[in-house]
Design an enzyme around this catalytic site. Structure first.
Site, short mmCIF file in Angstrom:
data_model
loop_
_atom_site.label_atom_id
_atom_site.label_comp_id
_atom_site.label_asym_id
_atom_site.label_seq_id
_atom_site.Cartn_x
_atom_site.Cartn_y
_atom_site.Cartn_z
N SER A 482 0.83 -1.20 0.00
CA SER A 482 0.00 0.00 0.00
C SER A 482 0.86 1.26 0.00
CB SER A 482 -0.92 0.00 1.23
OG SER A 482 -1.70 1.17 1.28
N LEU A 485 2.32 1.84 -3.50
CA LEU A 485 1.33 2.38 -4.42
C LEU A 485 1.08 3.86 -4.17
CD1 LEU A 485 -1.29 -0.54 -4.56
CD2 LEU A 485 0.44 0.07 -6.26
N HIS A 486 1.02 4.26 -2.89
CA HIS A 486 0.83 5.69 -2.58
C HIS A 486 2.04 6.51 -3.04
CE1 HIS A 486 -2.49 4.32 -0.03
NE2 HIS A 486 -2.89 5.58 0.03
N GLU A 487 3.23 5.97 -2.86
CA GLU A 487 4.43 6.68 -3.31
C GLU A 487 4.45 6.80 -4.83
OE1 GLU A 487 7.90 8.78 -3.31
OE2 GLU A 487 6.62 8.27 -1.60
N MET A 490 2.08 9.66 -5.75
CA MET A 490 2.69 10.96 -5.47
C MET A 490 3.82 11.27 -6.45
SD MET A 490 0.93 12.28 -3.13
CE MET A 490 1.97 13.71 -2.95
#
Length: 549
Positions: A482, A485-487, A490
């Site tokens: 998770s 995926l967030h990185e 961004m």
């Protein structure tokens, strides 16, 4: 007498906790009946009738015929109607306010309406200020941002979705193969390599075409959504092909495996309930009858609603329907509504474009100018203290805009976009989020804020890894994927890879561990306040760090 009536009223209503008490009957009738002592002062029947007359009538005996009781009741009602006080009375009851934690009142639709009115006021005041300063209603033209790279975006998005269609012939090939190309042998590695290559291509696509940030944000998020859909489709059908092969092999039980049927966890299974079958049912598997094993395997190949059986689902129409359904976890069949409500679809579509317009206006009016000004101020600075002050000021000015953007992003995705696709496909299960705003820790927020992604991670990451690693390691692996995926999101938005988002996501694990200790656990209000503060601060800090540092 007044004090006695008050004490009786308090004793009876102390246990009532409701925001809107049911209004009693006519107070005049109750007062007249109280004079004959058939009622208590608060309107309840008095079980201890004294038998004394009120001075106007003789009390009826307990065994009086019904005709006499009806006449007596009618006379009391007539007398009550003649007893109007000159000053109006107010009825008081033991009840709580609407915002009291003990209140059962839950309808706060008016605040939702107020939220939109507040946004409309913000847009109007912004336009008036810009007309005064520049002569134009907006500093930038949101239409240019929304329409930038439109044709390239549409064609690229369509090609990206169509490229996932290769999963259908691959699954048919893996199912027919009896050799090394079966799913449990080379099928899974082949499809995994295809997914990685697919992701690398489409993540880099916006960079190669040098798109605006609005088009890049949409394309990147949609790419990740389609990736999760493709992964769920491939791995669930691969699991079913292995199950079908095992069921066919049981026709010759002497050479077939008698291990227990392996099922993916259902959407109602809690994460803590997912345990490796090989450890839990080891003794039971040895005693399991061959007939029961056949039933288990056949049950696994049938949809939960009992209408579709594998491999009937390996069709183009089934795959297209799954791509359009607002879910990330593939199933053979989904519950459906009777028909599409076209007016509801129209309102949700209109709300999608309205929210996108508001997001663009807020970003270009309240976020981009702040970041540009701060970037200019930081260019000539060398002292860490001065740079820290600029960053602190920037973060403080971004708090309110990012709070509004966070709420708008939640609404546009989980209420309007997913709701619109649910109407198009008649998808009946529309529980896309829960009451995440009441979250007391980040683990609770991750479960309730984005239920489709939570189901995907639990099913295809946590649940798939539990037979091989421990529960704690599975949790760490879930957070790790998770965070990556967030990185990635961004990095695609800001075109920088700094690791701030990854670090913030992984920091949630020790924070959750602290919140689960006896000193903090159970303090609902305190934990909810901490959640909201960290959420609003975190978004502003992430934006300032990625753009300015």
């Amino acid at each position: 007498m007044a004090s006695t009536a008050t004490s009786h009223d308090q004793d009876i209503h102390d246990h009532i906790l409701r925001p809107r008490a049911v209004k009693p009957g006519n107070p005049m009738v109750i007062r007249a009946m109280s004079e004959d002592q058939t009622l208590k002062p608060n309107g309840f029947t008095n079980p201890h009738q004294s038998g004394l007359s009120s001075g106007r009538s003789t009390p009826l005996p307990a065994d009086a015929p019904p005709s006499l009781q009806s006449i007596s009741s009618a006379r009391k009602q007539i007398r009550a109607q003649q007893k109007h006080r000159m000053f109006p009375t107010v009825d008081y009851f033991a009840r709580v306010s609407h915002f009291d934690p003990k209140s059962e009142y839950r309808d706060f639709q008016g605040f939702f309406v107020l939220f939109w009115i507040g946004l409309a006021i913000m847009v109007m005041t912004t336009m008036l200020r810009n007309i005064k300063d520049t002569g134009l209603p907006l500093r930038v033209r949101p239409w240019q941002l929304l329409t930038a790279n439109t044709w390239q975006l549409a064609l690229s998005d369509g090609a990206m979705v169509l490229s996932t269609g290769l999963s259908i012939p691959l699954q048919k090939f893996f199912r027919r193969s009896n050799g090394i190309f079966g799913w449990s042998k080379l099928g899974m590695p082949i499809h995994s390599i295809y997914q990685v290559a697919w992701l690398v291509l489409w993540v880099n696509w916006p960079f190669m075409l040098n798109w605006k940030w609005t088009a890049q944000v949409f394309f990147t998020l949609h790419t990740l959504v389609i990736l999760m859909k493709m992964h769920s489709y491939a791995f669930y059908n691969g699991h079913l092909s292995t199950t079908e092969r095992r069921l066919s092999a049981l026709d010759n039980p002497e050479t077939a495996s008698t291990a227990a049927a392996v099922r993916y966890p259902s959407s109602s299974t809690n994460i803590n309930e997912i345990t490796p079958v090989s450890e839990e049912k080891k003794d039971a598997d040895a005693k399991e009858a061959l007939t029961q094993l056949r039933e288990d395997l056949a049950f696994e190949l049938t949809s939960p609603l009992g209408q579709v059986t594998y491999p009937q689902n390996l069709t183009v129409w089934n795959y297209v329907d799954y791509i359009l359904c607002p879910t990330l976890c593939y199933e053979l069949e989904y519950p459906r509504t009777e028909k599409t409500q076209w007016m509801e679809l129209f309102y949700k579509t209109l709300a999608v474009f309205g929210c996108i317009f508001l997001l663009t206006v807020i970003s270009e009016e309240f976020i981009v100018p702040v970041l540009n000004e701060s970037a200019l101020r930081l260019e000539g600075m060398t002292k860490w203290t001065d740079m820290g002050l600029v960053l602190a000021e920037t973060i403080s000015m971004l708090l309110f805009p990012f709070m509004v953007i966070f709420l708008l992003v939640f609404l546009v995705i989980f209420e309007y976009v997913l709701g619109a696709f649910a109407e198009i496909t008649c998808f009946a299960d529309r529980h896309f989020y829960s009451d995440w705003w009441n979250s007391c820790d980040w683990l609770e927020f991750s479960r309730e804020w984005n239920i489709p992604v939570h189901h995907f991670l639990r099913r295809h990451v946590y649940g798939a890894s539990r037979p091989y690693i421990s529960k704690n390691m599975s949790t760490v692996l879930t957070f790790l994927i998770s965070a990556l995926l967030h990185e990635l999101v961004m990095g695609c938005i800001t075109k920088k890879l700094r690791g701030y988002g990854f670090f913030a996501m992984m920091l949630q694990m020790p924070i959750v561990a602290i919140q689960r200790t006896s000193l903090v656990k159970g303090r609902t209000l305190f934990n909810n306040v901490c959640f909201w503060i960290s959420m609003i601060l975190g978004l502003s800090i992430m934006c300032a760090l990625y753009v300015l540092v």
